[in-house]
Design a protein around this motif. Structure first.
Motif, PDB file in Angstrom:
ATOM      1  N   ASP A  50       0.808  -1.213   0.000  1.00  0.00           N
ATOM      2  CA  ASP A  50       0.000   0.000   0.000  1.00  0.00           C
ATOM      3  C   ASP A  50       0.844   1.266   0.000  1.00  0.00           C
ATOM      4  O   ASP A  50       0.501   2.265   0.620  1.00  0.00           O
ATOM      5  CB  ASP A  50      -0.954   0.017   1.201  1.00  0.00           C
ATOM      6  CG  ASP A  50      -2.065  -1.002   1.064  1.00  0.00           C
ATOM      7  OD1 ASP A  50      -2.745  -0.986   0.021  1.00  0.00           O
ATOM      8  OD2 ASP A  50      -2.236  -1.818   1.986  1.00  0.00           O
ATOM      9  N   GLU A 179      -5.248  -2.605   1.226  1.00  0.00           N
ATOM     10  CA  GLU A 179      -6.264  -1.743   1.818  1.00  0.00           C
ATOM     11  C   GLU A 179      -6.649  -0.590   0.903  1.00  0.00           C
ATOM     12  O   GLU A 179      -7.765  -0.095   0.954  1.00  0.00           O
ATOM     13  CB  GLU A 179      -5.780  -1.209   3.170  1.00  0.00           C
ATOM     14  CG  GLU A 179      -5.599  -2.322   4.213  1.00  0.00           C
ATOM     15  CD  GLU A 179      -5.109  -1.787   5.548  1.00  0.00           C
ATOM     16  OE1 GLU A 179      -4.865  -0.562   5.638  1.00  0.00           O
ATOM     17  OE2 GLU A 179      -4.965  -2.573   6.485  1.00  0.00           O
ATOM     18  N   ARG A 180      -5.721  -0.144   0.054  1.00  0.00           N
ATOM     19  CA  ARG A 180      -6.018   0.940  -0.892  1.00  0.00           C
ATOM     20  C   ARG A 180      -5.941   0.445  -2.328  1.00  0.00           C
ATOM     21  O   ARG A 180      -5.618   1.202  -3.238  1.00  0.00           O
ATOM     22  CB  ARG A 180      -5.049   2.098  -0.665  1.00  0.00           C
ATOM     23  CG  ARG A 180      -5.244   2.815   0.664  1.00  0.00           C
ATOM     24  CD  ARG A 180      -4.368   4.048   0.752  1.00  0.00           C
ATOM     25  NE  ARG A 180      -2.950   3.691   0.866  1.00  0.00           N
ATOM     26  CZ  ARG A 180      -1.949   4.548   0.653  1.00  0.00           C
ATOM     27  NH1 ARG A 180      -2.214   5.792   0.296  1.00  0.00           N
ATOM     28  NH2 ARG A 180      -0.694   4.162   0.796  1.00  0.00           N
ATOM     29  N   ARG A 181      -6.259  -0.809  -2.515  1.00  0.00           N
ATOM     30  CA  ARG A 181      -6.118  -1.406  -3.850  1.00  0.00           C
ATOM     31  C   ARG A 181      -7.028  -0.751  -4.879  1.00  0.00           C
ATOM     32  O   ARG A 181      -6.609  -0.446  -6.000  1.00  0.00           O
ATOM     33  CB  ARG A 181      -6.407  -2.904  -3.796  1.00  0.00           C
ATOM     34  CG  ARG A 181      -6.344  -3.568  -5.178  1.00  0.00           C
ATOM     35  CD  ARG A 181      -6.694  -5.028  -5.105  1.00  0.00           C
ATOM     36  NE  ARG A 181      -5.682  -5.748  -4.359  1.00  0.00           N
ATOM     37  CZ  ARG A 181      -5.933  -6.847  -3.652  1.00  0.00           C
ATOM     38  NH1 ARG A 181      -7.168  -7.323  -3.587  1.00  0.00           N
ATOM     39  NH2 ARG A 181      -4.969  -7.460  -3.017  1.00  0.00           N
ATOM     40  N   SER A 182      -8.292  -0.530  -4.537  1.00  0.00           N
ATOM     41  CA  SER A 182      -9.221   0.034  -5.511  1.00  0.00           C
ATOM     42  C   SER A 182      -8.823   1.452  -5.913  1.00  0.00           C
ATOM     43  O   SER A 182      -9.003   1.853  -7.067  1.00  0.00           O
ATOM     44  CB  SER A 182     -10.650   0.019  -4.952  1.00  0.00           C
ATOM     45  OG  SER A 182     -11.101  -1.304  -4.798  1.00  0.00           O
ATOM     46  N   THR A 183      -8.288   2.214  -4.968  1.00  0.00           N
ATOM     47  CA  THR A 183      -7.784   3.550  -5.309  1.00  0.00           C
ATOM     48  C   THR A 183      -6.621   3.440  -6.280  1.00  0.00           C
ATOM     49  O   THR A 183      -6.547   4.183  -7.269  1.00  0.00           O
ATOM     50  CB  THR A 183      -7.344   4.295  -4.037  1.00  0.00           C
ATOM     51  OG1 THR A 183      -8.443   4.401  -3.142  1.00  0.00           O
ATOM     52  CG2 THR A 183      -6.834   5.684  -4.383  1.00  0.00           C
ATOM     53  N   ASP A 342     -12.708   1.599  -1.558  1.00  0.00           N
ATOM     54  CA  ASP A 342     -11.884   1.307  -0.392  1.00  0.00           C
ATOM     55  C   ASP A 342     -12.599   1.669   0.906  1.00  0.00           C
ATOM     56  O   ASP A 342     -12.193   1.221   1.978  1.00  0.00           O
ATOM     57  CB  ASP A 342     -10.557   2.078  -0.482  1.00  0.00           C
ATOM     58  CG  ASP A 342      -9.618   1.479  -1.514  1.00  0.00           C
ATOM     59  OD1 ASP A 342      -9.688   0.258  -1.741  1.00  0.00           O
ATOM     60  OD2 ASP A 342      -8.828   2.238  -2.110  1.00  0.00           O
ATOM     61  N   ASN A 346     -15.621  -3.169  -2.290  1.00  0.00           N
ATOM     62  CA  ASN A 346     -15.517  -3.287  -3.740  1.00  0.00           C
ATOM     63  C   ASN A 346     -16.808  -3.736  -4.402  1.00  0.00           C
ATOM     64  O   ASN A 346     -17.238  -3.173  -5.410  1.00  0.00           O
ATOM     65  CB  ASN A 346     -14.389  -4.269  -4.091  1.00  0.00           C
ATOM     66  CG  ASN A 346     -13.032  -3.742  -3.714  1.00  0.00           C
ATOM     67  OD1 ASN A 346     -12.720  -2.587  -3.947  1.00  0.00           O
ATOM     68  ND2 ASN A 346     -12.210  -4.588  -3.115  1.00  0.00           N
ATOM     69  N   SER A 395     -10.316  -5.298  -8.474  1.00  0.00           N
ATOM     70  CA  SER A 395     -10.253  -5.430  -7.017  1.00  0.00           C
ATOM     71  C   SER A 395     -11.293  -6.418  -6.513  1.00  0.00           C
ATOM     72  O   SER A 395     -11.051  -7.153  -5.551  1.00  0.00           O
ATOM     73  CB  SER A 395     -10.456  -4.067  -6.355  1.00  0.00           C
ATOM     74  OG  SER A 395      -9.409  -3.177  -6.700  1.00  0.00           O
TER      75      SER A 395
END
Length: 479
Positions: A50, A179-183, A342, A346, A395
């Motif tokens: 992240d 934790e911030r994958r979609s961003t 996030d 998702n 995600s």
């Protein structure tokens, strides 16, 4: 003692997942992904998740591939006009449109194979191969003398190269972000909108003076550089996690020759497609939800200029302006919807994106008529809401089915797009041709607009069924 990682043993020791949900995004990053099926050597590394230089480099890799691939798709309308009016005036418009249709079709159809190739042969090698094929396909297209030459090169061959880049880049992000994958994915997918803005203006500036052949050669050089730069920046955290079988060997002991040979064969073999996923309700709901969405997804950007020309008194400049608004707001939407995912989860955010896209079509476009203000509102709203489809889907797949085989699983998911990309816009245009107008402000375009909006709405409903009937029935849970 020589210690190697035993994926099978790790899987056996792993605690069971929650039966009612596969999600636990509030878990600490050190565990990679609590609740996900992550059985790979990356868990043993101390690389920062992240964030950090290496993690952001993987976002850059995916940004570059989206920039290259979807810019060619988003700007194909300019080639359609060029081919029809200048280079191949005797060809039918439907045959020319097949060139553009073959690109996303090949992108989707090649997904299962390019994902497996990246996992078995290496992510950097897959991107390097994509650079060669992408550049070569457009160079070959520049020498085309018949429309079918372009179907094979600019359409099918380039689409296959794009699949090597898209699936590989997304899999790399999933390995470095939790934790911030979609961003992170949203930022990467925004490359398609940025590239669309740049490509459209660049092609409009150079193609009238240098022709389609040299324009394609310029794009070939750009695509080769973007893919190659991605190959340089790529740094996978998980290598051969699907097929490598390793053991713990006592100090000083030698593995039997036969066992060593078997291990080498496993490390370099192509991982098998996990077709057993089609027996899982969660996979089927996601698969068909995305399939329905794809039927309507490309209808607005492909038909808005035609709608302006045939159903409104406005000039063609408005059609180009609407596409600019669409591309610009899609950039914001892909990043914002990723950030929202996030926070809300998702699957929840993907459902909101699909339902919101369908609703925007069925309201602001279907009833907008020839109002310039309403058309601008629609282009902006649809661009924003539909951006979540591209940024959140990877995600969702990683969260539901794990990152160790994300490249091949995304490839399997991408096959849901084949029929939609192949039939969505042709069905919409057929509905326009068959329509005799009506009481709605959108006149003869109303059936096509309703078709696009309803298919996306059905896709969103299926995702919400996945969210609340299969995964977690709690209304406010982060899923």
């Amino acid at each position: 003692m020589t210690v190697t990682y035993n994926a099978a043993a790790a899987a056996a020791a792993e605690p069971p997942r929650k039966p009612d949900s596969v999600l636990d995004l509030d878990a600490p990053s050190s565990s990679l992904e609590a609740g996900n099926n992550i059985n790979d050597a990356a868990a043993l590394t101390a690389d920062r998740l992240d964030g950090g230089f290496a993690a952001w480099c993987q976002v850059a890799v995916s940004f570059l591939t989206y920039f290259a691939v979807f810019s060619n798709l988003n700007s194909f309308g300019l080639f359609t006009a060029q081919y029809k009016t200048v280079d191949f005036p005797s060809a039918s418009l439907s045959s020319i449109s097949l060139i553009g249709a073959f690109m996303p079709m090949a992108l989707a159809a090649a997904g299962p194979f390019t994902g497996r190739l990246a996992e078995s042969w290496g992510f950097r090698n897959a991107l390097a191969l994509g650079a060669v094929i992408a550049g070569a396909s457009l160079v070959l297209a520049s020498f085309a003398t018949e429309v079918w030459h372009l179907m094979l090169t600019q359409g099918l061959l380039y689409g296959a190269a794009g699949s090597l880049g898209i699936n590989t880049g997304l899999a790399l992000i999933a390995q470095w972000w939790v934790e911030r994958r979609s961003t992170a994915v949203g930022i990467a997918v925004a490359g398609s909108g940025v590239g669309g803005l740049i490509y459209v203006n660049m092609i409009q500036a150079i193609m009238p003076s240098i022709g389609f052949a040299w324009t394609l050669r310029v794009l070939a050089a750009i695509n080769f550089v973007l893919f190659a730069l991605g190959a340089v920046l790529a740094r996978p955290r998980i290598t051969s996690s699907v097929t490598t079988k390793v053991t713990r060997t006592p100090a000083g002991a030698q593995q039997p020759q036969q066992q060593q040979q078997q291990q080498q064969q496993q490390e370099h073999s192509m991982p098998k497609l996990n077709l057993a996923l089609f027996r899982e309700p969660r996979f089927l709901l996601l698969y068909f939800g995305l399939a329905f969405n794809t039927f309507g997804f490309l209808v607005p950007p492909f038909l808005l200029p035609t709608y302006v020309a045939q159903a409104t008194p406005h000039s063609a400049a408005l059609g180009s302006a609407l596409l600019t608004v669409f591309n610009a707001t899609s950039i914001v939407g892909r990043v914002s919807m990723g950030y929202l995912a996030d926070r809300l989860g998702n699957v929840t955010s993907l459902g909101l994106s699909l339902v919101g896209s369908g609703v925007s079509i069925l309201t602001t476009w279907l009833f907008g008529g020839d109002s310039q203000a309403w058309l601008v509102v629609f282009a902006g709203l649809y661009g924003f809401m539909s951006g979540g489809y591209l940024s959140i889907t990877p995600s969702c797949v990683a969260q539901l089915f794990g990152v160790a085989t994300l490249a091949s699983t995304m490839g399997l998911i991408s096959t849901s797009n084949i029929l939609g990309y192949a039939l969505g816009t042709p069905v919409a245009t057929a509905l326009i041709s068959a329509s005799k107008g009506g009481a709605l402000p959108s006149a003869q375009f109303a059936p096509a607009i309703a078709f696009a909006g309803l298919t996306m709405l059905v896709g969103g409903i299926l995702v919400f069924i996945l969210r609340y009937a299969v995964l977690d029935r709690r209304v406010l849970a982060k899923v």
